[in-house]
Design a protein around this motif. Structure first.
Motif, PDB file in Angstrom:
ATOM      1  N   SER A  53       0.803  -1.217   0.000  1.00  0.00           N
ATOM      2  CA  SER A  53       0.000   0.000   0.000  1.00  0.00           C
ATOM      3  C   SER A  53       0.838   1.270   0.000  1.00  0.00           C
ATOM      4  N   THR A  54       2.128   1.144   0.312  1.00  0.00           N
ATOM      5  CA  THR A  54       2.960   2.348   0.308  1.00  0.00           C
ATOM      6  C   THR A  54       3.346   2.743  -1.118  1.00  0.00           C
ATOM      7  N   ALA A  55       3.222   1.808  -2.054  1.00  0.00           N
ATOM      8  CA  ALA A  55       3.621   2.116  -3.423  1.00  0.00           C
ATOM      9  C   ALA A  55       2.533   2.927  -4.107  1.00  0.00           C
ATOM     10  N   LEU A  56       2.896   4.083  -4.590  1.00  0.00           N
ATOM     11  CA  LEU A  56       1.943   4.884  -5.345  1.00  0.00           C
ATOM     12  C   LEU A  56       2.021   4.457  -6.806  1.00  0.00           C
ATOM     13  N   PRO A  57       0.878   4.187  -7.393  1.00  0.00           N
ATOM     14  CA  PRO A  57       0.950   3.793  -8.800  1.00  0.00           C
ATOM     15  C   PRO A  57       1.394   4.978  -9.658  1.00  0.00           C
ATOM     16  N   ILE A  58       2.275   4.714 -10.565  1.00  0.00           N
ATOM     17  CA  ILE A  58       2.691   5.773 -11.487  1.00  0.00           C
ATOM     18  C   ILE A  58       2.052   5.470 -12.840  1.00  0.00           C
ATOM     19  N   LEU A  59       1.198   6.384 -13.241  1.00  0.00           N
ATOM     20  CA  LEU A  59       0.474   6.163 -14.485  1.00  0.00           C
ATOM     21  C   LEU A  59       1.218   6.814 -15.639  1.00  0.00           C
ATOM     22  N   SER A  60       1.313   6.097 -16.719  1.00  0.00           N
ATOM     23  CA  SER A  60       1.849   6.711 -17.933  1.00  0.00           C
ATOM     24  C   SER A  60       0.784   7.645 -18.501  1.00  0.00           C
ATOM     25  N   ALA A  61       1.193   8.512 -19.409  1.00  0.00           N
ATOM     26  CA  ALA A  61       0.241   9.454 -19.997  1.00  0.00           C
ATOM     27  C   ALA A  61      -0.936   8.712 -20.625  1.00  0.00           C
ATOM     28  N   ALA A  62      -0.646   7.609 -21.278  1.00  0.00           N
ATOM     29  CA  ALA A  62      -1.715   6.858 -21.948  1.00  0.00           C
ATOM     30  C   ALA A  62      -2.680   6.283 -20.924  1.00  0.00           C
ATOM     31  N   GLU A  63      -2.151   5.856 -19.772  1.00  0.00           N
ATOM     32  CA  GLU A  63      -3.017   5.276 -18.756  1.00  0.00           C
ATOM     33  C   GLU A  63      -3.862   6.339 -18.062  1.00  0.00           C
ATOM     34  N   ALA A  64      -3.310   7.554 -17.937  1.00  0.00           N
ATOM     35  CA  ALA A  64      -4.027   8.610 -17.234  1.00  0.00           C
ATOM     36  C   ALA A  64      -5.133   9.208 -18.102  1.00  0.00           C
ATOM     37  N   ALA A  65      -4.984   9.131 -19.410  1.00  0.00           N
ATOM     38  CA  ALA A  65      -6.016   9.661 -20.296  1.00  0.00           C
ATOM     39  C   ALA A  65      -7.246   8.774 -20.199  1.00  0.00           C
ATOM     40  N   PRO A  66      -8.430   9.362 -20.404  1.00  0.00           N
ATOM     41  CA  PRO A  66      -9.628   8.537 -20.346  1.00  0.00           C
ATOM     42  C   PRO A  66      -9.548   7.404 -21.365  1.00  0.00           C
ATOM     43  N   LEU A  67      -9.893   6.228 -20.900  1.00  0.00           N
ATOM     44  CA  LEU A  67      -9.796   5.060 -21.752  1.00  0.00           C
ATOM     45  C   LEU A  67     -10.933   5.055 -22.777  1.00  0.00           C
ATOM     46  N   ARG A  68     -10.579   4.773 -23.991  1.00  0.00           N
ATOM     47  CA  ARG A  68     -11.584   4.663 -25.048  1.00  0.00           C
ATOM     48  C   ARG A  68     -11.403   3.338 -25.771  1.00  0.00           C
ATOM     49  N   ILE A  69     -12.406   2.993 -26.533  1.00  0.00           N
ATOM     50  CA  ILE A  69     -12.261   1.843 -27.413  1.00  0.00           C
ATOM     51  C   ILE A  69     -11.776   2.364 -28.751  1.00  0.00           C
ATOM     52  N   ALA A  70     -10.610   1.891 -29.180  1.00  0.00           N
ATOM     53  CA  ALA A  70     -10.046   2.367 -30.435  1.00  0.00           C
ATOM     54  C   ALA A  70     -10.627   1.601 -31.614  1.00  0.00           C
ATOM     55  N   ALA A  71     -10.904   0.338 -31.417  1.00  0.00           N
ATOM     56  CA  ALA A  71     -11.435  -0.471 -32.509  1.00  0.00           C
ATOM     57  C   ALA A  71     -12.019  -1.757 -31.963  1.00  0.00           C
ATOM     58  N   ALA A  79     -16.879 -13.896 -31.508  1.00  0.00           N
ATOM     59  CA  ALA A  79     -16.140 -13.045 -30.576  1.00  0.00           C
ATOM     60  C   ALA A  79     -15.723 -11.737 -31.243  1.00  0.00           C
ATOM     61  N   TYR A  80     -15.324 -10.797 -30.396  1.00  0.00           N
ATOM     62  CA  TYR A  80     -14.771  -9.540 -30.875  1.00  0.00           C
ATOM     63  C   TYR A  80     -13.439  -9.285 -30.188  1.00  0.00           C
ATOM     64  N   GLY A  81     -12.479  -8.846 -30.973  1.00  0.00           N
ATOM     65  CA  GLY A  81     -11.237  -8.366 -30.389  1.00  0.00           C
ATOM     66  C   GLY A  81     -11.404  -6.875 -30.128  1.00  0.00           C
ATOM     67  N   ILE A  82     -11.144  -6.444 -28.902  1.00  0.00           N
ATOM     68  CA  ILE A  82     -11.309  -5.031 -28.577  1.00  0.00           C
ATOM     69  C   ILE A  82      -9.942  -4.388 -28.420  1.00  0.00           C
ATOM     70  N   GLU A  83      -9.757  -3.302 -29.155  1.00  0.00           N
ATOM     71  CA  GLU A  83      -8.514  -2.552 -29.080  1.00  0.00           C
ATOM     72  C   GLU A  83      -8.786  -1.311 -28.244  1.00  0.00           C
ATOM     73  N   PHE A  84      -8.057  -1.171 -27.116  1.00  0.00           N
ATOM     74  CA  PHE A  84      -8.273  -0.034 -26.235  1.00  0.00           C
ATOM     75  C   PHE A  84      -7.313   1.092 -26.585  1.00  0.00           C
ATOM     76  N   SER A  85      -7.677   2.309 -26.159  1.00  0.00           N
ATOM     77  CA  SER A  85      -6.859   3.473 -26.503  1.00  0.00           C
ATOM     78  C   SER A  85      -5.510   3.461 -25.786  1.00  0.00           C
ATOM     79  N   ASP A  86      -5.337   2.583 -24.788  1.00  0.00           N
ATOM     80  CA  ASP A  86      -4.028   2.487 -24.150  1.00  0.00           C
ATOM     81  C   ASP A  86      -3.107   1.537 -24.916  1.00  0.00           C
TER      82      ASP A  86
END
Ligand SMILES: [Zn+2]
Length: 111
Positions: A53-71, A79-86
């Motif tokens: 719990s002492t470790a603070l997560p460090i988010l990359s810019a891509a992770e901090a941006a709102p997640l979207r579905i890219a494709a 089935a569907y393969g989902i490509e996320f914006s990260d």
């Protein structure tokens, strides 16, 4: 299973909406889909013990941006393969699992 998505769309709120061939409409938050990603990497990550719990997560810019579905790409007829914006694109979501996720919403009224 013969029920297929007849329409895929992203709502104004950035949620995924699937209209199924039997008339059911379901909406999914992108975070829910990302958290449920069935690929081996994500399954392993979910089963790993949480970081101290002492470790603070460090988010990359891509992770901090709102997640979207890219494709979304159909994989066969099941089935569907989902490509996320990260950049994560290895998750294959079966139609069965998509029918169990998200929440059912009222179908849009026909005009
Ligand atoms: Zn994954």
């Amino acid at each position: 299973m013969d029920i297929q998505p007849s329409k895929l769309e992203i709502t104004a709120e950035g949620r995924l909406r699937i209209v199924w061939s039997d008339g059911q409409v379901r909406e999914y938050s992108v975070g829910e889909l990302r958290d449920a990603c069935p690929c081996a990497t994500c399954r392993e990550k979910r089963s790993a013990p949480p970081p101290p719990s002492t470790a603070l997560p460090i988010l990359s810019a891509a992770e901090a941006a709102p997640l979207r579905i890219a494709a979304m790409n159909p994989v066969g007829r099941y089935a569907y393969g989902i490509e996320f914006s990260d950049g994560h694109d290895t998750g294959i979501f079966t139609l069965d699992s998509l029918r169990e996720m998200g929440e059912e919403v009222a179908p849009a009224r026909k005009e």
